[in-house]
Design a protein around this motif. Structure first.
Motif, PDB file in Angstrom:
ATOM      1  N   ASN A 298      34.153  31.959  48.568  1.00 40.03           N
ATOM      2  CA  ASN A 298      35.454  31.325  48.777  1.00 40.03           C
ATOM      3  C   ASN A 298      36.563  32.207  48.208  1.00 40.03           C
ATOM      4  N   LYS A 299      37.648  32.351  48.977  1.00 38.38           N
ATOM      5  CA  LYS A 299      38.754  33.223  48.564  1.00 38.38           C
ATOM      6  C   LYS A 299      39.426  32.739  47.285  1.00 38.38           C
ATOM      7  N   LYS A 300      39.257  31.468  46.959  1.00 37.70           N
ATOM      8  CA  LYS A 300      39.917  30.910  45.775  1.00 37.70           C
ATOM      9  C   LYS A 300      39.482  31.597  44.480  1.00 37.70           C
ATOM     10  N   TRP A 301      38.312  32.278  44.517  1.00 39.52           N
ATOM     11  CA  TRP A 301      37.813  32.937  43.313  1.00 39.52           C
ATOM     12  C   TRP A 301      38.265  34.391  43.204  1.00 39.52           C
ATOM     13  N   ALA A 302      38.993  34.886  44.205  1.00 41.77           N
ATOM     14  CA  ALA A 302      39.325  36.316  44.260  1.00 41.77           C
ATOM     15  C   ALA A 302      40.091  36.792  43.029  1.00 41.77           C
ATOM     16  N   ASN A 303      40.932  35.938  42.457  1.00 43.55           N
ATOM     17  CA  ASN A 303      41.729  36.335  41.289  1.00 43.55           C
ATOM     18  C   ASN A 303      41.434  35.471  40.071  1.00 43.55           C
ATOM     19  N   ASP A 304      40.229  34.882  40.069  1.00 44.84           N
ATOM     20  CA  ASP A 304      39.824  34.052  38.930  1.00 44.84           C
ATOM     21  C   ASP A 304      38.946  34.900  38.008  1.00 44.84           C
ATOM     22  N   PHE A 305      39.527  35.315  36.897  1.00 44.15           N
ATOM     23  CA  PHE A 305      38.839  36.234  35.996  1.00 44.15           C
ATOM     24  C   PHE A 305      38.147  35.510  34.840  1.00 44.15           C
ATOM     25  N   SER A 306      38.027  34.195  34.953  1.00 44.54           N
ATOM     26  CA  SER A 306      37.283  33.433  33.950  1.00 44.54           C
ATOM     27  C   SER A 306      35.787  33.606  34.181  1.00 44.54           C
ATOM     28  N   ALA A 307      35.004  33.263  33.178  1.00 48.52           N
ATOM     29  CA  ALA A 307      33.551  33.419  33.258  1.00 48.52           C
ATOM     30  C   ALA A 307      32.974  32.582  34.401  1.00 48.52           C
ATOM     31  N   ILE A 308      31.869  33.048  34.941  1.00 50.37           N
ATOM     32  CA  ILE A 308      31.193  32.299  36.010  1.00 50.37           C
ATOM     33  C   ILE A 308      30.969  30.862  35.586  1.00 50.37           C
ATOM     34  N   ASP A 309      30.470  30.668  34.371  1.00 48.48           N
ATOM     35  CA  ASP A 309      30.253  29.321  33.844  1.00 48.48           C
ATOM     36  C   ASP A 309      30.226  29.405  32.325  1.00 48.48           C
ATOM     37  N   ALA A 310      31.274  28.886  31.702  1.00 47.25           N
ATOM     38  CA  ALA A 310      31.357  28.886  30.241  1.00 47.25           C
ATOM     39  C   ALA A 310      30.762  27.624  29.639  1.00 47.25           C
ATOM     40  N   GLY A 311      30.167  26.788  30.483  1.00 53.47           N
ATOM     41  CA  GLY A 311      29.668  25.496  30.023  1.00 53.47           C
ATOM     42  C   GLY A 311      28.355  25.552  29.278  1.00 53.47           C
ATOM     43  N   PHE A 312      27.677  26.693  29.312  1.00 54.10           N
ATOM     44  CA  PHE A 312      26.439  26.853  28.542  1.00 54.10           C
ATOM     45  C   PHE A 312      26.281  28.318  28.183  1.00 54.10           C
ATOM     46  N   GLU A 313      25.526  28.586  27.147  1.00 49.36           N
ATOM     47  CA  GLU A 313      25.371  29.960  26.676  1.00 49.36           C
ATOM     48  C   GLU A 313      24.392  30.732  27.532  1.00 49.36           C
ATOM     49  N   ASN A 314      24.867  31.833  28.100  1.00 48.49           N
ATOM     50  CA  ASN A 314      24.008  32.688  28.907  1.00 48.49           C
ATOM     51  C   ASN A 314      24.706  34.030  29.095  1.00 48.49           C
ATOM     52  N   GLU A 315      23.972  35.117  28.909  1.00 45.31           N
ATOM     53  CA  GLU A 315      24.604  36.431  28.929  1.00 45.31           C
ATOM     54  C   GLU A 315      25.069  36.862  30.311  1.00 45.31           C
ATOM     55  N   ILE A 316      24.601  36.238  31.370  1.00 45.24           N
ATOM     56  CA  ILE A 316      25.101  36.516  32.713  1.00 45.24           C
ATOM     57  C   ILE A 316      26.296  35.628  33.016  1.00 45.24           C
ATOM     58  N   SER A 317      26.124  34.332  32.826  1.00 46.78           N
ATOM     59  CA  SER A 317      27.140  33.348  33.194  1.00 46.78           C
ATOM     60  C   SER A 317      28.398  33.473  32.358  1.00 46.78           C
ATOM     61  N   ASN A 318      28.259  33.913  31.112  1.00 47.70           N
ATOM     62  CA  ASN A 318      29.412  34.047  30.227  1.00 47.70           C
ATOM     63  C   ASN A 318      30.061  35.432  30.299  1.00 47.70           C
ATOM     64  N   TYR A 319      29.348  36.422  30.815  1.00 49.99           N
ATOM     65  CA  TYR A 319      29.816  37.809  30.765  1.00 49.99           C
ATOM     66  C   TYR A 319      30.615  38.200  32.003  1.00 49.99           C
ATOM     67  N   TYR A 320      30.108  37.836  33.193  1.00 45.76           N
ATOM     68  CA  TYR A 320      30.757  38.253  34.428  1.00 45.76           C
ATOM     69  C   TYR A 320      31.760  37.206  34.898  1.00 45.76           C
ATOM     70  N   SER A 321      32.813  37.667  35.569  1.00 43.83           N
ATOM     71  CA  SER A 321      33.851  36.748  36.047  1.00 43.83           C
ATOM     72  C   SER A 321      33.551  36.264  37.464  1.00 43.83           C
ATOM     73  N   LYS A 322      34.183  35.172  37.811  1.00 43.81           N
ATOM     74  CA  LYS A 322      34.067  34.649  39.176  1.00 43.81           C
ATOM     75  C   LYS A 322      34.602  35.670  40.177  1.00 43.81           C
ATOM     76  N   ALA A 323      35.720  36.306  39.832  1.00 44.78           N
ATOM     77  CA  ALA A 323      36.325  37.292  40.736  1.00 44.78           C
ATOM     78  C   ALA A 323      35.374  38.458  40.998  1.00 44.78           C
ATOM     79  N   TYR A 324      34.718  38.933  39.939  1.00 41.59           N
ATOM     80  CA  TYR A 324      33.802  40.062  40.114  1.00 41.59           C
ATOM     81  C   TYR A 324      32.601  39.673  40.954  1.00 41.59           C
ATOM     82  N   LEU A 325      32.040  38.508  40.695  1.00 37.39           N
ATOM     83  CA  LEU A 325      30.875  38.086  41.476  1.00 37.39           C
ATOM     84  C   LEU A 325      31.248  37.887  42.934  1.00 37.39           C
ATOM     85  N   ARG A 326      32.425  37.299  43.191  1.00 35.91           N
ATOM     86  CA  ARG A 326      32.865  37.158  44.585  1.00 35.91           C
ATOM     87  C   ARG A 326      33.012  38.530  45.240  1.00 35.91           C
ATOM     88  N   HIS A 327      33.598  39.477  44.504  1.00 34.77           N
ATOM     89  CA  HIS A 327      33.756  40.839  45.025  1.00 34.77           C
ATOM     90  C   HIS A 327      32.405  41.434  45.435  1.00 34.77           C
TER      91      HIS A 327
END
Length: 379
Positions: A298-327
């Motif tokens: 979804n294009k809505k994540w293109a400029n969202d630089f927050s973590a993929i999911d900050a709701g639980f501790e995980n080195e993937i979900s907390n490290y990479y941004s939504k924008a980067y994963l969408r890219h």
């Protein structure tokens, strides 16, 4: 070597949810648990070190049908079994191949002796009998092995469902007999789980659960409830099956499902779950998160630089941004599917761990109700 042991530890006061510990020769499994699916001995896009260190998986699945066809039993035996072949030293469960045979409806014939089918790889013809399926699972060497069953399609008529259930029961007796006259190959115990069938007919489900319970197996599975029926039917017949399956043995709901399906299943008394959904959906850009379901294309994540999911501790979900994963997804990068798979699997394992924590704390039901509503949000 010791037979699988199940220690029932806590029960919820407002539901049938419970926690326990399964002990196998390859280690302990704290329940409720989700089991990543490694159909051909590999969880797609995720290696064994990542399964252990990032996902924190306690047990994975292999599939008899697929492993039989490729790499083949001879290779697995020469390797010393699936644990040594793929390097996973924790518990493994193998599905008997019954569901895969079910999915080959156009190229298989069901007989009393077993199922004749054609390989989806090269069209070669094969027979899976209960005895052969037990022999194959002996060669694979999983800690938990499934009885060979027939899985009727959703919406089948009563007469067919009854005949299918009765055939499953006869096949179970043959599976048990074959195991009694053979031994494991690799020095550890293998534990058979029979499978409750009966489609969506109350009397058949009860009869099947009672028959399965009478075998006093190390654990029991509920099958045929992820084949096209409604969620309401799934929950109703899961609950019914659990009523008649012994409380002192682990209960496994096969092939289920979404995060909210799993939480509802836990509340009905189920201990073990598996599904390809976390990795399959991940490869298509769908993420399950603590805030709901995300379409990462979804294009809505293109400029969202927050973590993929900050709701639980995980080195993937907390490290990479939504924008980067969408890219990565829109660029067609292989890393997209790997990161999304690691996130989804980690989320599923976090979810069952949280369920366990809330059962112990005594507030599972209120937490579950809130989580189910949140998990269904589409973003």
């Amino acid at each position: 070597m010791a037979k699988l042991n199940f220690d029932l530890q806590h029960t919820d006061t407002l539901s049938r949810a419970r926690t326990g510990k399964i002990t196998t020769d390859h280690g302990e499994i704290l329940t409720p648990i989700f089991m990543p699916v490694g159909t051909v001995g590999s969880v797609k896009a995720v290696n064994q070190q990542q399964l252990t260190n990032i996902v924190q998986a306690q047990i994975i699945l292999g599939n008899t049908y697929h492993l039989y066809l490729r790499p083949g039993i001879q290779v697995l035996e020469q390797a010393g079994g699936l644990h040594k072949f793929n390097g996973w030293q924790k518990p493994i469960l193998t599905d008997s191949g019954g569901y895969q045979v079910f999915s080959l409806a156009g190229t298989r014939k069901i007989k009393e002796e077993g199922v004749y089918f054609q390989s989806h790889i090269d069209g070669s013809r094969h027979l899976f009998s209960p005895e052969k399926v037990m022999d194959i699972q002996r060669s694979i060497g999983a800690d938990i092995i499934m009885a060979f069953d027939e899985c009727p399609h959703a919406g089948c008529e009563y007469v067919y469902a009854r005949k299918s259930m009765e055939l499953t029961h006869r096949w179970l007796d043959r599976c048990l007999a074959r195991l009694a006259e053979t031994e494991g190959r690799y020095g550890h115990t293998q534990n058979l789980f029979p499978i409750v069938q009966g489609s969506t007919f109350k009397d058949l489900r009860i009869a099947s659960a009672q028959y399965i319970a009478s075998k006093n197996a190390a654990g029991n599975a509920i099958g045929g409830l992820s084949v096209g029926e409604t969620e309401e039917e799934m929950y109703a017949f899961t609950a019914l099956s659990c009523e008649y399956l012994p409380a002192d043995k682990p209960r496994y709901l096969m092939g289920v499902g979404t995060p909210w399906n799993i939480l509802e299943g836990i509340s009905l008394g189920v201990d073990m779950f598996d599904c390809v959904m976390p990795t399959r959906n991940a490869r298509n850009g769908m993420l399950f998160t603590t805030q709901g379901v995300m379409n990462m294309k979804n294009k809505k994540w293109a400029n969202d630089f927050s973590a993929i999911d900050a709701g639980f501790e995980n080195e993937i979900s907390n490290y990479y941004s939504k924008a980067y994963l969408r890219h990565l997804f829109v660029s067609g990068e292989l890393l997209a599917g790997q990161l999304a798979s690691l996130h989804n699997l980690s989320f599923y394992l976090w979810l069952v761990k949280e369920a366990r924590r809330h059962i112990i704390a005594g507030d599972f039901t209120s937490w579950k109700q809130e989580m189910v509503q949140r998990l269904k949000i589409r973003m």
